[in-house]
Write a protein that holds these residues in place. Structure first.
Motif, PDB file in Angstrom:
ATOM      1  N   PHE A 173       9.534  -0.425  -6.258  1.00  0.00           N
ATOM      2  CA  PHE A 173       8.160   0.081  -6.170  1.00  0.00           C
ATOM      3  C   PHE A 173       7.532   0.217  -7.562  1.00  0.00           C
ATOM      4  CE2 PHE A 173       9.798   1.466  -2.100  1.00  0.00           C
ATOM      5  CZ  PHE A 173       8.721   1.254  -1.250  1.00  0.00           C
ATOM      6  N   ASP A 220       4.013   4.809 -14.363  1.00  0.00           N
ATOM      7  CA  ASP A 220       4.480   5.829 -13.421  1.00  0.00           C
ATOM      8  C   ASP A 220       3.721   7.121 -13.705  1.00  0.00           C
ATOM      9  OD1 ASP A 220       6.350   3.959 -12.585  1.00  0.00           O
ATOM     10  OD2 ASP A 220       8.096   5.086 -13.291  1.00  0.00           O
ATOM     11  N   ARG A 221       3.578   7.928 -12.685  1.00  0.00           N
ATOM     12  CA  ARG A 221       2.920   9.220 -12.850  1.00  0.00           C
ATOM     13  C   ARG A 221       3.929  10.336 -12.625  1.00  0.00           C
ATOM     14  NH1 ARG A 221      -0.972   7.328  -8.474  1.00  0.00           N
ATOM     15  NH2 ARG A 221       0.922   6.167  -8.098  1.00  0.00           N
ATOM     16  N   THR A 244       3.471   4.075  -1.745  1.00  0.00           N
ATOM     17  CA  THR A 244       3.811   4.727  -3.010  1.00  0.00           C
ATOM     18  C   THR A 244       5.170   5.384  -2.847  1.00  0.00           C
ATOM     19  OG1 THR A 244       1.499   5.166  -3.574  1.00  0.00           O
ATOM     20  CG2 THR A 244       3.150   6.543  -4.647  1.00  0.00           C
ATOM     21  N   HIS A 286       5.236  -0.878  -8.996  1.00  0.00           N
ATOM     22  CA  HIS A 286       3.767  -0.866  -9.026  1.00  0.00           C
ATOM     23  C   HIS A 286       3.179   0.504  -8.691  1.00  0.00           C
ATOM     24  CE1 HIS A 286       4.889  -1.451  -4.848  1.00  0.00           C
ATOM     25  NE2 HIS A 286       3.713  -0.949  -4.531  1.00  0.00           N
ATOM     26  N   SER A 287       3.976   1.381  -8.060  1.00  0.00           N
ATOM     27  CA  SER A 287       3.405   2.655  -7.629  1.00  0.00           C
ATOM     28  C   SER A 287       4.506   3.694  -7.402  1.00  0.00           C
ATOM     29  CB  SER A 287       2.596   2.458  -6.347  1.00  0.00           C
ATOM     30  OG  SER A 287       1.902   3.632  -6.016  1.00  0.00           O
ATOM     31  N   THR A 343       0.830  -1.204   0.000  1.00  0.00           N
ATOM     32  CA  THR A 343       0.000   0.000   0.000  1.00  0.00           C
ATOM     33  C   THR A 343       0.862   1.251   0.000  1.00  0.00           C
ATOM     34  OG1 THR A 343      -0.142   0.061   2.405  1.00  0.00           O
ATOM     35  CG2 THR A 343      -1.870  -1.161   1.233  1.00  0.00           C
ATOM     36  N   VAL A 400       5.528   7.875  -8.190  1.00  0.00           N
ATOM     37  CA  VAL A 400       5.201   9.232  -8.638  1.00  0.00           C
ATOM     38  C   VAL A 400       6.517  10.008  -8.711  1.00  0.00           C
ATOM     39  CG1 VAL A 400       4.010  11.395  -8.121  1.00  0.00           C
ATOM     40  CG2 VAL A 400       2.915   9.198  -7.554  1.00  0.00           C
ATOM     41  N   HIS A 446      -4.679   5.890  -2.379  1.00  0.00           N
ATOM     42  CA  HIS A 446      -4.834   4.470  -2.056  1.00  0.00           C
ATOM     43  C   HIS A 446      -3.638   3.934  -1.269  1.00  0.00           C
ATOM     44  CE1 HIS A 446      -8.467   4.408  -4.381  1.00  0.00           C
ATOM     45  NE2 HIS A 446      -7.818   4.883  -5.436  1.00  0.00           N
ATOM     46  N   SER A 447      -2.732   4.814  -0.887  1.00  0.00           N
ATOM     47  CA  SER A 447      -1.550   4.425  -0.128  1.00  0.00           C
ATOM     48  C   SER A 447      -1.652   4.972   1.288  1.00  0.00           C
ATOM     49  CB  SER A 447      -0.283   4.977  -0.786  1.00  0.00           C
ATOM     50  OG  SER A 447      -0.141   4.471  -2.095  1.00  0.00           O
ATOM     51  N   THR A 481      -1.796   9.552  -4.359  1.00  0.00           N
ATOM     52  CA  THR A 481      -1.406   8.611  -3.297  1.00  0.00           C
ATOM     53  C   THR A 481      -2.583   8.228  -2.403  1.00  0.00           C
ATOM     54  OG1 THR A 481      -0.746  10.408  -1.793  1.00  0.00           O
ATOM     55  CG2 THR A 481       0.961   9.504  -3.264  1.00  0.00           C
TER      56      THR A 481
END
Length: 188
Positions: A51, A99-100, A15, A53-54, A13, A56, A120-121, A118
């Motif tokens: 990371f 990636d964002r 980021t 998967h998540s 969970t 920024v 959902h983190s 973020t």
């Protein structure tokens, strides 16, 4: 790192928020050059792989309007008055599909956009440059918003080694909202 923080980082969970790994901070001829940039970048790459998967990525880009005190700031740092589309603002590390990227003209990258990215983190892991400016400002904003933050100290670089150490010490005083860790504690 404490076992509670270790659980938060490995829970899926989290980021990774990579602050301002850009040409203007890498270039040794820039007035904003970060001496530890290359060492910092090596650790950031390892974290971004971990990371995948998540992630920024943030970018600092000068606002050409220079409203308020920004005009005086850029009078001091006039060589950094590059236009927003200048290559000096380019990220120096690869951004992967998924990636964002968040571009802002403020030191702190925390705000509605990063909060949404973020949402959902439960936890964010922060690294990048400069520890004593944009990293510090972003961490302070995130903890004010109630985010649990892990600062990866060896994946950050400051304007000077002393400024880096002072900023890390300051953020370390915010425990348990901020946990300090090194890359090897996260990427096993």
């Amino acid at each position: 790192m404490t076992s509670e923080s270790d659980t938060a980082v490995s829970s899926g969970t989290s980021t990774l928020v990579v602050i301002d790994m850009q040409e203007i901070f890498r270039s040794p001829t820039s007035e904003w050059s970060v001496p530890a940039y290359d060492r910092t970048a090596e650790h950031v790459v390892r974290l971004a792989d971990h990371f995948s998967h998540s992630v920024v990525w943030t970018k600092f880009v000068r606002d050409p309007d220079e409203t308020g005190s920004w005009s005086a700031y850029y009078d001091r740092w006039s060589n950094s008055r590059a236009e927003p589309d200048s290559p000096v603002w380019d990220l120096t590390l690869p951004v992967r599909d998924g990636d964002r990227v968040l571009t802002l003209s403020t030191f702190s990258k925390w705000g509605p956009d990063l909060a949404e990215m973020t949402e959902h983190s439960d936890h964010i892991v922060v690294c990048g440059v400069a520890t004593d400016c944009c990293v510090l400002a972003t961490v302070l904003g995130a903890v004010d918003a109630g985010k649990q933050v892990t600062l990866v100290t060896d994946a950050c670089g400051g304007a000077t080694p002393e400024a880096h150490d002072q900023a890390v010490a300051l953020m370390g005083m915010l425990a348990p909202m901020v946990t300090l860790a090194e890359t090897t504690e996260i990427v096993k």
